[in-house]
Scaffold this motif. Sequence first.
Motif, PDB file in Angstrom:
ATOM      1  N   ARG A 119      15.975  -7.723   1.380  1.00 30.92           N
ATOM      2  CA  ARG A 119      15.287  -7.681  -0.006  1.00 30.92           C
ATOM      3  C   ARG A 119      13.660  -7.730   0.381  1.00 30.92           C
ATOM      4  O   ARG A 119      13.455  -8.697   1.071  1.00 30.92           O
ATOM      5  CB  ARG A 119      15.863  -8.590  -1.091  1.00 30.92           C
ATOM      6  N   LYS A 120      12.962  -6.929  -0.429  1.00 28.22           N
ATOM      7  CA  LYS A 120      11.542  -7.135  -0.404  1.00 28.22           C
ATOM      8  C   LYS A 120      11.032  -8.390  -1.101  1.00 28.22           C
ATOM      9  O   LYS A 120      12.012  -8.902  -2.047  1.00 28.22           O
ATOM     10  CB  LYS A 120      10.844  -5.788  -1.082  1.00 28.22           C
ATOM     11  N   PHE A 121      10.041  -9.039  -0.997  1.00 26.10           N
ATOM     12  CA  PHE A 121       9.580 -10.133  -1.719  1.00 26.10           C
ATOM     13  C   PHE A 121       8.237 -10.071  -1.646  1.00 26.10           C
ATOM     14  O   PHE A 121       7.545  -9.739  -0.516  1.00 26.10           O
ATOM     15  CB  PHE A 121      10.305 -11.572  -1.277  1.00 26.10           C
ATOM     16  N   GLN A 122       7.544 -10.881  -2.491  1.00 27.86           N
ATOM     17  CA  GLN A 122       6.046 -11.299  -2.376  1.00 27.86           C
ATOM     18  C   GLN A 122       5.933 -12.844  -2.346  1.00 27.86           C
ATOM     19  O   GLN A 122       6.840 -13.704  -2.616  1.00 27.86           O
ATOM     20  CB  GLN A 122       5.476 -10.758  -3.390  1.00 27.86           C
ATOM     21  N   VAL A 123       4.918 -13.507  -1.872  1.00 27.63           N
ATOM     22  CA  VAL A 123       4.442 -14.789  -1.653  1.00 27.63           C
ATOM     23  C   VAL A 123       3.782 -15.177  -2.652  1.00 27.63           C
ATOM     24  O   VAL A 123       2.752 -14.301  -2.818  1.00 27.63           O
ATOM     25  CB  VAL A 123       4.060 -15.171  -0.340  1.00 27.63           C
ATOM     26  N   THR A 124       3.902 -16.317  -3.659  1.00 26.82           N
ATOM     27  CA  THR A 124       3.059 -16.444  -4.587  1.00 26.82           C
ATOM     28  C   THR A 124       2.424 -17.944  -4.573  1.00 26.82           C
ATOM     29  O   THR A 124       3.309 -18.816  -4.083  1.00 26.82           O
ATOM     30  CB  THR A 124       3.988 -16.516  -5.989  1.00 26.82           C
ATOM     31  N   PHE A 125       0.966 -17.846  -4.513  1.00 24.96           N
ATOM     32  CA  PHE A 125       0.556 -19.223  -4.750  1.00 24.96           C
ATOM     33  C   PHE A 125      -0.130 -19.390  -5.829  1.00 24.96           C
ATOM     34  O   PHE A 125      -0.874 -18.828  -6.797  1.00 24.96           O
ATOM     35  CB  PHE A 125      -0.809 -19.090  -3.893  1.00 24.96           C
ATOM     36  N   ASP A 126       0.085 -20.505  -6.575  1.00 27.03           N
ATOM     37  CA  ASP A 126      -0.375 -21.320  -7.822  1.00 27.03           C
ATOM     38  C   ASP A 126      -1.766 -21.610  -7.534  1.00 27.03           C
ATOM     39  O   ASP A 126      -1.918 -22.305  -6.455  1.00 27.03           O
ATOM     40  CB  ASP A 126       0.574 -22.424  -8.251  1.00 27.03           C
ATOM     41  N   CYS A 127      -2.579 -21.257  -8.407  1.00 29.49           N
ATOM     42  CA  CYS A 127      -4.131 -21.702  -7.826  1.00 29.49           C
ATOM     43  C   CYS A 127      -5.028 -21.712  -8.939  1.00 29.49           C
ATOM     44  O   CYS A 127      -4.557 -21.313 -10.290  1.00 29.49           O
ATOM     45  CB  CYS A 127      -4.498 -20.701  -6.715  1.00 29.49           C
TER      46      CYS A 127
ATOM     47  N   TYR B 197      -5.475  -8.600   5.807  1.00 30.60           N
ATOM     48  CA  TYR B 197      -4.744  -7.643   4.678  1.00 30.60           C
ATOM     49  C   TYR B 197      -5.882  -7.017   3.900  1.00 30.60           C
ATOM     50  O   TYR B 197      -6.821  -7.179   4.185  1.00 30.60           O
ATOM     51  CB  TYR B 197      -4.004  -8.641   3.772  1.00 30.60           C
ATOM     52  N   ARG B 198      -5.502  -6.443   2.899  1.00 29.60           N
ATOM     53  CA  ARG B 198      -6.426  -5.829   2.120  1.00 29.60           C
ATOM     54  C   ARG B 198      -6.323  -6.292   0.602  1.00 29.60           C
ATOM     55  O   ARG B 198      -5.095  -6.666   0.179  1.00 29.60           O
ATOM     56  CB  ARG B 198      -6.596  -4.283   2.166  1.00 29.60           C
ATOM     57  N   LEU B 199      -7.423  -6.462  -0.311  1.00 31.65           N
ATOM     58  CA  LEU B 199      -7.302  -6.731  -1.645  1.00 31.65           C
ATOM     59  C   LEU B 199      -6.438  -5.572  -2.346  1.00 31.65           C
ATOM     60  O   LEU B 199      -6.679  -4.429  -2.073  1.00 31.65           O
ATOM     61  CB  LEU B 199      -8.617  -6.806  -2.278  1.00 31.65           C
ATOM     62  N   GLU B 200      -5.353  -6.063  -3.285  1.00 33.15           N
ATOM     63  CA  GLU B 200      -4.659  -5.232  -3.825  1.00 33.15           C
ATOM     64  C   GLU B 200      -5.630  -4.335  -5.030  1.00 33.15           C
ATOM     65  O   GLU B 200      -5.819  -5.099  -5.886  1.00 33.15           O
ATOM     66  CB  GLU B 200      -3.293  -5.541  -4.187  1.00 33.15           C
ATOM     67  N   GLU B 201      -5.555  -3.241  -4.939  1.00 32.85           N
ATOM     68  CA  GLU B 201      -6.154  -2.696  -6.148  1.00 32.85           C
ATOM     69  C   GLU B 201      -5.601  -2.549  -7.464  1.00 32.85           C
ATOM     70  O   GLU B 201      -4.280  -2.445  -7.298  1.00 32.85           O
ATOM     71  CB  GLU B 201      -6.635  -1.120  -5.761  1.00 32.85           C
TER      72      GLU B 201
ATOM     73  N   GLY C 110       1.917  -2.199   5.325  1.00 30.03           N
ATOM     74  CA  GLY C 110       3.037  -2.237   4.524  1.00 30.03           C
ATOM     75  C   GLY C 110       4.175  -2.923   5.014  1.00 30.03           C
ATOM     76  O   GLY C 110       5.353  -3.008   4.714  1.00 30.03           O
ATOM     77  N   ALA C 111       4.064  -3.507   6.231  1.00 29.56           N
ATOM     78  CA  ALA C 111       5.151  -4.437   6.896  1.00 29.56           C
ATOM     79  C   ALA C 111       5.282  -5.924   6.387  1.00 29.56           C
ATOM     80  O   ALA C 111       6.353  -6.211   6.302  1.00 29.56           O
ATOM     81  CB  ALA C 111       4.841  -4.405   8.422  1.00 29.56           C
ATOM     82  N   GLY C 112       4.145  -6.431   6.053  1.00 28.98           N
ATOM     83  CA  GLY C 112       4.299  -7.798   5.515  1.00 28.98           C
ATOM     84  C   GLY C 112       4.549  -8.193   4.179  1.00 28.98           C
ATOM     85  O   GLY C 112       4.119  -7.084   3.475  1.00 28.98           O
ATOM     86  N   PRO C 113       4.830  -9.254   3.625  1.00 29.63           N
ATOM     87  CA  PRO C 113       4.945  -9.335   2.253  1.00 29.63           C
ATOM     88  C   PRO C 113       3.776  -9.413   1.606  1.00 29.63           C
ATOM     89  O   PRO C 113       2.639  -9.609   1.992  1.00 29.63           O
ATOM     90  CB  PRO C 113       5.626 -10.778   1.835  1.00 29.63           C
ATOM     91  N   GLY C 114       3.638  -8.794   0.294  1.00 30.16           N
ATOM     92  CA  GLY C 114       2.600  -8.936  -0.498  1.00 30.16           C
ATOM     93  C   GLY C 114       2.270 -10.407  -0.935  1.00 30.16           C
ATOM     94  O   GLY C 114       3.277 -11.540  -0.924  1.00 30.16           O
ATOM     95  N   ILE C 115       0.973 -10.775  -1.437  1.00 34.24           N
ATOM     96  CA  ILE C 115       0.759 -12.069  -1.806  1.00 34.24           C
ATOM     97  C   ILE C 115      -0.076 -12.030  -3.231  1.00 34.24           C
ATOM     98  O   ILE C 115      -0.997 -11.485  -3.269  1.00 34.24           O
ATOM     99  CB  ILE C 115      -0.068 -13.043  -0.774  1.00 34.24           C
TER     100      ILE C 115
END
Length: 147
Positions: free
Chosen positions: A3-11, A27-31, A64-69
């Motif tokens: 399964r695809k997943f993203q990592v989430t940081f509370d901040c 990485y790049r900033l997601e537009e 596109g290989a690593g998870p989004g954050i």
Amino acid sequence: MARKFQVTFDCADPDRLARFWADALHYRLEEPPDGFATWAAYWADRGLQEEIPDGYDSVVDPDGAGPGIWFQRVPEGKVVKNRVHLDIQVTEGRAVPVEVRRRQVDTEAERLVGLGATLVRAVPGGGIPDYYAVTMLDPEGNEFCLS
């Protein structure tokens, strides 16, 4: 099937952490999604009533290989050690002599300190003769390691 997943940081400051981690991970900033000039406009359209400062709140792997954050604004500050942290490999691993890896890790740690990270400590060996890593904190105090 994986399964695809993203990592989430509370901040407290999503834009600041998104910019730091984009640089740290290459990485790049997601537009914002098509049809939205900013993330604030997107979140307002989604019904989020609180004021959202303009800026970025997520980063993506350009390949596109690593998870989004995603960096989620929360009202409370960080008070204890993370239960999960990122281990970032900045060397080619044990095929390279430990002295070379140490220089590579230390050089990257210096670069990240220049971006706002804090060096906590070096972790030489740890019972493994050819191991070297450093523990660091991102600009909001989240732990991560470089090896």
